[in-house]
Design an enzyme around this catalytic site. Structure first.
Site, mmCIF file in Angstrom:
data_model
loop_
_atom_site.group_PDB
_atom_site.id
_atom_site.type_symbol
_atom_site.label_atom_id
_atom_site.label_comp_id
_atom_site.label_asym_id
_atom_site.label_seq_id
_atom_site.Cartn_x
_atom_site.Cartn_y
_atom_site.Cartn_z
ATOM 1 N N GLU A 172 0.850 -1.196 0.000
ATOM 2 C CA GLU A 172 0.000 0.000 0.000
ATOM 3 C C GLU A 172 0.881 1.239 0.000
ATOM 4 O O GLU A 172 1.931 1.252 0.636
ATOM 5 C CB GLU A 172 -0.913 0.040 1.224
ATOM 6 C CG GLU A 172 -2.270 -0.581 1.031
ATOM 7 C CD GLU A 172 -3.162 0.179 0.066
ATOM 8 O OE1 GLU A 172 -2.829 1.340 -0.280
ATOM 9 O OE2 GLU A 172 -4.188 -0.381 -0.356
ATOM 10 N N ASP A 183 5.113 2.441 -3.439
ATOM 11 C CA ASP A 183 4.395 2.463 -4.710
ATOM 12 C C ASP A 183 4.731 1.197 -5.494
ATOM 13 O O ASP A 183 5.865 0.721 -5.455
ATOM 14 C CB ASP A 183 4.802 3.701 -5.507
ATOM 15 C CG ASP A 183 3.879 3.962 -6.678
ATOM 16 O OD1 ASP A 183 3.938 3.190 -7.661
ATOM 17 O OD2 ASP A 183 3.116 4.933 -6.613
ATOM 18 N N ASP A 206 -7.340 1.039 -8.884
ATOM 19 C CA ASP A 206 -7.856 2.290 -9.441
ATOM 20 C C ASP A 206 -7.868 2.165 -10.971
ATOM 21 O O ASP A 206 -6.834 1.871 -11.574
ATOM 22 C CB ASP A 206 -6.953 3.444 -9.006
ATOM 23 C CG ASP A 206 -7.555 4.809 -9.302
ATOM 24 O OD1 ASP A 206 -8.254 4.940 -10.330
ATOM 25 O OD2 ASP A 206 -7.312 5.747 -8.521
ATOM 26 N N LYS A 251 -8.911 8.514 -17.030
ATOM 27 C CA LYS A 251 -8.466 9.546 -17.972
ATOM 28 C C LYS A 251 -7.272 9.060 -18.796
ATOM 29 O O LYS A 251 -6.379 8.386 -18.285
ATOM 30 C CB LYS A 251 -8.101 10.820 -17.217
ATOM 31 C CG LYS A 251 -9.297 11.464 -16.520
ATOM 32 C CD LYS A 251 -8.899 12.725 -15.782
ATOM 33 C CE LYS A 251 -10.112 13.347 -15.088
ATOM 34 N NZ LYS A 251 -9.746 14.573 -14.345
ATOM 35 N N GLU A 267 -15.158 -5.946 -2.784
ATOM 36 C CA GLU A 267 -15.914 -7.010 -3.444
ATOM 37 C C GLU A 267 -17.222 -7.300 -2.726
ATOM 38 O O GLU A 267 -18.250 -7.555 -3.360
ATOM 39 C CB GLU A 267 -15.052 -8.268 -3.518
ATOM 40 C CG GLU A 267 -15.550 -9.322 -4.445
ATOM 41 C CD GLU A 267 -14.496 -10.389 -4.696
ATOM 42 O OE1 GLU A 267 -14.822 -11.345 -5.414
ATOM 43 O OE2 GLU A 267 -13.361 -10.261 -4.199
#
Length: 210
Positions: free
Chosen positions: A61, A90, A112, A116, A191
């Protein structure tokens, strides 16, 4: 919903026996390595660690506050888990922590979708990430990918087709909870919400080749 950050979260997680360090990681050399990218509060990670004691599960995370929430969940368990660690970094930095061909499996659960166009390279199934994962995975290593997002699922299929020289799709599932694979499915926090809303979950199982 915006995340409410916990003060001194990074300091607090560094004090936990479940927080990744090189010394702790070195103690697990005999266990096969599994990563979950975006482990959230740790629900899925805990379930998988319970089922597979011969593996070391590391949840990844970026945000220290979320890592702290996962650690707190582990601390509240009424049993001990000795095959789980949390790492705050990351995903694009994974090769700073793990050697090439050292990871058995990578779970990517509800990432995510970065809708865009200018953010396409941030998607965890973009070509750059696939190449990173290919380098980390052992021969025949697996990626298990789940999403509720139709566009991300289609994008991932296209990207995998364009990278078919390094990965092949073993299973392609468009409604996980009404499939033969539902019985072995460990459910994440997201979920559970999607299931309650009767939103189909899509899943890919992908194998490294060559």
């Amino acid at each position: 919903m915006r995340l409410r950050k916990v003060k001194n979260a990074l300091l607090k997680i560094n004090q936990s026996p479940y927080f990744y360090s090189k010394d702790k990681f070195a103690k697990f050399t005999k266990k096969q390595l599994v990563l979950e990218l975006g482990c959230g509060k740790g629900t899925f990670l805990i379930k998988e660690a319970q089922k597979n004691n011969n593996f070391l599960f590391i949840g990844i995370e970026r945000e220290p506050t979320i890592v702290l929430k996962a650690i707190n969940k582990i601390n509240k368990l009424d049993f001990n888990l000795e095959n789980i660690l949390l790492l705050c970094t990351d995903a694009k930095q994974l090769d700073d922590y793990f050697q090439a061909e050292s990871v058995q499996k990578i779970f990517i659960n509800f990432p995510d979708p970065w809708p865009k166009k200018r953010h396409i390279q941030r998607r965890l199934t973009s070509p750059d990430f696939l190449k990173l994962f290919w380098n980390l995975l052992v021969k025949n290593g697996l990626i298990e990918f789940k999403t509720d997002n139709d566009k991300l699922f289609e994008y991932t299929l296209t990207t995998l087709q364009e990278n078919s020289q390094i990965f092949e799709i073993i299973h392609q599932i468009t409604d996980l909870n009404n499939s033969e694979f539902s019985f072995q499915n460990s459910i994440t926090e997201y979920e559970q919400r999607f299931m309650e809303l009767e939103i189909p979950i899509k899943k890919l199982v992908i194998k490294k080749i060559i």
